[in-house]
Write an enzyme that holds these catalytic residues in place. Structure first.
Site, PDB file in Angstrom:
ATOM      1  N   ARG A 183       0.934  -1.192   0.160  1.00 27.45           N
ATOM      2  CA  ARG A 183      -0.019  -0.214  -0.040  1.00 27.45           C
ATOM      3  C   ARG A 183       0.939   1.225  -0.118  1.00 27.45           C
ATOM      4  O   ARG A 183       1.904   1.004   0.097  1.00 27.45           O
ATOM      5  CB  ARG A 183      -0.908   0.061   1.225  1.00 27.45           C
ATOM      6  N   LYS A 211       1.569   1.949   7.269  1.00 30.30           N
ATOM      7  CA  LYS A 211       1.865   1.113   8.391  1.00 30.30           C
ATOM      8  C   LYS A 211       2.768   1.972   9.252  1.00 30.30           C
ATOM      9  O   LYS A 211       3.238   3.051   8.925  1.00 30.30           O
ATOM     10  CB  LYS A 211       2.540  -0.019   8.029  1.00 30.30           C
ATOM     11  N   TYR A 239      -1.134   4.739  10.673  1.00 29.90           N
ATOM     12  CA  TYR A 239      -1.423   3.770  11.531  1.00 29.90           C
ATOM     13  C   TYR A 239      -0.264   3.566  12.670  1.00 29.90           C
ATOM     14  O   TYR A 239       0.745   3.532  11.979  1.00 29.90           O
ATOM     15  CB  TYR A 239      -1.880   2.533  11.002  1.00 29.90           C
ATOM     16  N   HIS A 246      -1.081   1.823  16.275  1.00 30.23           N
ATOM     17  CA  HIS A 246      -1.128   0.578  17.018  1.00 30.23           C
ATOM     18  C   HIS A 246      -0.108   0.636  18.022  1.00 30.23           C
ATOM     19  O   HIS A 246       0.732  -0.455  18.218  1.00 30.23           O
ATOM     20  CB  HIS A 246      -1.231  -0.491  16.431  1.00 30.23           C
ATOM     21  N   GLU A 277      -5.770   5.084  13.643  1.00 33.87           N
ATOM     22  CA  GLU A 277      -7.006   4.032  14.063  1.00 33.87           C
ATOM     23  C   GLU A 277      -7.489   4.810  15.422  1.00 33.87           C
ATOM     24  O   GLU A 277      -8.555   3.985  15.966  1.00 33.87           O
ATOM     25  CB  GLU A 277      -6.211   2.889  14.653  1.00 33.87           C
ATOM     26  N   SER A 298     -21.743 -12.776  24.862  1.00 32.79           N
ATOM     27  CA  SER A 298     -20.199 -13.448  25.286  1.00 32.79           C
ATOM     28  C   SER A 298     -20.037 -13.620  26.807  1.00 32.79           C
ATOM     29  O   SER A 298     -20.244 -12.746  27.533  1.00 32.79           O
ATOM     30  CB  SER A 298     -19.249 -12.460  24.926  1.00 32.79           C
ATOM     31  N   VAL A 308      -7.528 -11.253  13.632  1.00 33.89           N
ATOM     32  CA  VAL A 308      -7.349 -10.026  13.070  1.00 33.89           C
ATOM     33  C   VAL A 308      -6.963  -8.851  13.955  1.00 33.89           C
ATOM     34  O   VAL A 308      -6.457  -7.924  13.597  1.00 33.89           O
ATOM     35  CB  VAL A 308      -8.581  -9.416  12.475  1.00 33.89           C
ATOM     36  N   ALA A 309      -7.178  -9.209  15.315  1.00 32.31           N
ATOM     37  CA  ALA A 309      -6.714  -8.291  16.377  1.00 32.31           C
ATOM     38  C   ALA A 309      -5.219  -8.256  16.688  1.00 32.31           C
ATOM     39  O   ALA A 309      -4.926  -7.510  17.385  1.00 32.31           O
ATOM     40  CB  ALA A 309      -7.363  -8.417  17.731  1.00 32.31           C
ATOM     41  N   ASP A 356      -2.877  -6.764  15.331  1.00 33.73           N
ATOM     42  CA  ASP A 356      -2.529  -5.289  15.312  1.00 33.73           C
ATOM     43  C   ASP A 356      -2.156  -4.678  16.704  1.00 33.73           C
ATOM     44  O   ASP A 356      -1.495  -3.919  16.906  1.00 33.73           O
ATOM     45  CB  ASP A 356      -2.995  -4.325  14.435  1.00 33.73           C
TER      46      ASP A 356
END
Length: 372
Positions: free
Chosen positions: A15, A75, A94, A96, A118, A220, A267-268, A270
């Site tokens: 990207r 990133k 991003y 994180h 984010e 949950s 997927v979490a 990051d």
């Protein structure tokens, strides 16, 4: 303002922070853009296209970092890039930070003003700069999971949608947010027996309304997660606490109880991952096995489809890039509380509470930081 766009250097990250279209918009506002040569190669945009849009092409990332007032990336900056940041420079990308103490320390030491995609909030709620990548990652998670469920790729050999007379695979999605809903969309479309687990009943209700009866919704609890993961073929980790480390919903003991050859797509990752057994992987080496369970934990999943991802990302970042350039970072943040929420580090201070709490830094309110 002079805006710089370096080429991304994370493994298999294709990207780019600004498309030629975005460059043209910024130049039309009276700003200058310098881009590192071949920064857009991964999306099929060569240097000549960037030059036609009004950018100056330079040979190295160092030239970009040495000259730009604001760096626009995709990133989080890698160690070599962080070493090139300078005091007073703006970094918009991003980050994180919560699961990444090394990066946080380097950004604090740099003295730069670091705004994280984010954690920028939306006027209608949500996280608008994270949303398009969450959409992409959610959809990719099912593709990746289906691939690794095949026996030839290490899975126990089940077709996600089954066939007449044979049960489909059971897919359990942890979290009914943006990642979860797009994973659900693809899983249901492929005919999987799909379950979503979330602690917010309103979220479950919204999922029910969107997907109707083919989707199974579960509130949950520890018990619910244990029961459903025990017979799951594919688990998607789509939980998110904005800016903070992801909660560890999948314990190491729970992984031991899962079917041999089942798959977790975290997927979490990051934000540190939602499984105790998760650690970040790359597109070059995407999976590993713990207790016979395949773990897919690629930390930049949307980088695998860079054309789709780059244009989707630029659609939402461009207005904020223009605001920062047109008004200057201080005025832009002061006038927009949603953009202000993206400020994570400023002049040696951590200005996002979840990051400060997770990593043990003193917290500075971002409004106070505007006066520093």
């Amino acid at each position: 303002m002079l805006i710089g766009v370096p080429k991304e250097i994370k493994v298999k990250e294709f990207r780019v922070g600004m498309t030629p279209t975005a460059v043209r918009e910024v130049v039309a506002h009276g700003h200058k853009v310098i881009v590192e040569t071949e920064c857009g190669a991964g999306i099929g945009m060569d240097d000549a296209i960037y030059e036609a849009a009004g950018a100056e092409v330079v040979k190295t990332a160092k030239e970009v970092f040495d000259n730009a007032e604001m760096i626009v990336k995709v990133k989080e900056p890698q160690a070599g890039e962080r070493a090139m940041l300078s005091e007073g420079q703006i970094l918009f990308t991003y980050l994180h930070l919560a699961p990444d103490p090394d990066q946080t320390k380097d950004l604090v030491d740099s003295g730069a003003t670091c705004i994280a995609y984010e954690t920028v909030t939306g006027r209608m709620g949500g996280l608008p700069l994270l949303a398009p990548m969450s959409e992409v990652a959610g959809r990719l998670s099912i593709q990746a999971g289906a691939y690794y469920l095949e026996k030839a790729h290490g899975g126990h050999g089940v077709l996600l949608g089954g066939v007449p007379g044979v049960d489909p695979a059971k897919v359990v999605v942890l979290g009914g947010g943006m990642v979860g809903r797009h994973a659900i969309h693809i899983a249901l479309g492929m005919g999987a027996d799909t379950w979503v687990i979330d602690k917010n009943v309103d979220v479950l209700r919204q999922c029910w309304q969107q997907f109707d009866r083919p989707l199974n919704t579960v509130y949950s609890t520890i018990d619910a997660i244990e029961r459903h993961l025990a017979d799951a073929d594919l688990v998607i980790g789509g939980v998110l606490i904005p800016g903070a480390a992801a909660p560890k919903l999948i314990t190491a003991d729970l992984v031991k109880s899962m079917k041999p050859g089942s798959v977790i797509v975290d997927v979490a990752i990051d934000q540190g991952g939602c499984a105790e057994t998760s650690h970040a992987t790359t597109h070059d080496d995407p999976v590993y096995v713990v207790d016979d369970v395949i773990h897919y934990c690629v930390a930049n999943m949307p980088g695998g489809v860079p054309k789709t991802s780059t244009y989707a990302l630029n659609n939402v970042t461009l207005p904020f890039t223009l605001a920062l350039a047109d008004k200057g970072w201080r005025n832009a943040l002061a006038e927009d509380e949603h953009l202000l929420a993206g400020l994570n580090v400023h002049k040696g201070n951590v200005t996002y509470k979840a990051v400060a709490d997770d990593l043990g830094y003193d917290y500075m309110d971002p409004r106070e930081a505007l006066r520093v």
